[in-house]
Design a protein around this motif. Structure first.
Motif: not given
Length: 428
Positions: A22-23, A330, A334-335, A337-338
């Motif tokens: 995803v990242i 996904s 992503k959110y 993870y950030r």
């Protein structure tokens, strides 16, 4: 040692691996490198043959990645093994799923060094080491047929081909979110050119490190993590209090296999954070070591490690989330993870002391490893040792090397002899 299989198999990604496709991209490859340096120059044709012989045994590596409606998944890769090439570009570049014969790892060489670069979706450092060791053994048997006569031509008895998802196997219900999302201090500076990666190796004696670490009452790992955070503290804050109140912290991956009696080849690790928050002026190195060691020891217990991965597993097992389409998952991943990525200044990972069979030791000089960059982390450290030789490798996408110099100078001040080598980025 032949193993032929034309059967296509499918396999789920392990719990940690779901995040990586995803990242990952050109600017954040999520690729790590593990290298072995031999006592003789590498023969490319033999290395290619060794890879072709070993790969069919390792289902974890012998795959391509596909995207389904709800999750990514692995499928047996029926293409020939990736082409072994001489190293010709910067390390840890993104491995596109559509290139490299669809494999998610690459093997290259430089003089007497063999490099294995792995997209983290496949496995962690321990899985990478297992594969690299068998590749090296097979190569040495081809280069020195007398080894085959003595040892045979199969995999080592200690090599595991297990593919279980040990996160799911060891999951217990009832755990809540346990990772922090407070923003950490970020090392900033002029960036190297895109895709460049600066590498600096420091070679030192394990015996010397043990003696110095024992003097501080800490382990080698605790000492090196503390010295790395100390160098960031000294360079970036010049020993002052952090006016923004942000901690200097390091991700420290922990191999879960010994805690849960696992032999899986897939990812099985969690991240703890060594946290140092400057709340006064002019901390001493002794104070930082104590803070870092206490921070790590409070987290590295079986109960806490179990809690760390159980929250993520519970999300995967959640029926509602399982039914959400992949593109929506996904965006959510992503959110998350950030947010969580900015909670650490750096990463220091310890591959450990690598053991090889006695019959091969005369042909192997050393092992080393390092990580690619990730969001918010512009400098990282990796520890790897073989016999009495420990290599601390610092990878960075910054042009300035003050953190690296400060780290190795800190070790030298404690009487540790360090030999430093770079990949040439900083000399151009």
């Amino acid at each position: 040692m032949k193993r032929n299989s034309s059967e296509i198999k499918w396999d789920k990604l392990d719990n940690t691996a779901h995040l990586f496709p995803v990242i990952a991209g050109e600017s954040m490859s999520n690729v790590y490198r593990i290298s072995v340096t031999l006592t003789e120059e590498v023969q490319p044709k033999l290395l290619q043959e060794a890879l072709e012989r070993v790969l069919p045994w390792f289902d974890v590596f012998n795959v391509r990645i596909r995207s389904g409606v709800f999750w990514y998944y692995f499928e047996t890769n029926q293409k020939p093994a990736p082409e072994v090439k001489e190293e010709y570009r910067y390390p840890c570049r993104y491995i596109s799923p559509n290139r490299n014969r669809n494999y998610l790892f690459r093997v290259n060489y430089y003089k007497n060094r063999i490099n294995l670069e792995v997209f983290h979706v496949l496995t962690d450092g321990m899985g990478g080491i297992t594969f690299l060791k068998e590749l090296t053994y097979q190569y040495l048997r081809l280069a020195h047929p007398e080894l085959t006569e003595k040892l045979g031509d199969g995999l080592s008895s200690e090599t595991s081909l297990n593919r279980e998802d040990s996160y799911l196997e060891n999951y217990k219900k009832g755990h809540k979110k346990s990772y922090k999302t407070e923003r950490a201090y970020m090392v900033k500076g002029e960036k190297l050119d895109p895709l460049e990666l600066g590498i600096m190796h420091g070679y030192m004696s394990v015996k010397e490190l043990k003696k110095v670490s024992a003097g501080y009452g800490v382990s080698i790992n605790e000492y090196l993590v503390a010295a790395f955070l100390w160098s960031i503290y000294q360079d970036s804050l010049h020993g002052a209090k952090n006016r923004h109140g942000r901690p200097i912290s390091s991700c420290v991956p922990v191999n879960l296999r010994p805690y849960f009696d696992s032999i899986t080849m897939k990812n099985f690790f969690v991240i703890v954070s060594a946290v140092f928050k400057p709340e006064k002026e002019n901390y001493t190195f002794e104070e930082v070591i104590k803070i870092v060691a206490e921070s790590l020891r409070s987290q590295i217990t079986r109960e806490n490690l179990e809690n760390l991965f159980a929250y993520n597993v519970s999300n995967e097992k959640n029926f509602i989330l399982r039914a959400v389409p992949l593109f929506v998952k996904s965006l959510a991943m992503k959110y998350v993870y950030r947010t969580s990525a900015l909670a650490n200044t750096t990463t220091v990972t310890n591959i450990g002391n690598i053991q090889v069979r006695e019959e091969y030791q005369a042909y192997i000089q050393q092992f080393s490893a390092f990580l690619s960059m990730s969001k918010g982390q512009n400098v990282k450290g990796t520890i790897c040792s073989y016999k009495d030789r420990l290599v601390f490798t610092i990878s960075s996408n910054l042009a300035e090397t003050a953190v690296q110099r400060g780290f190795f100078q800190r070790l030298a001040q404690d009487g540790i002899a360090v030999q430093v080598e770079t990949n040439g980025v900083y000399e151009e």
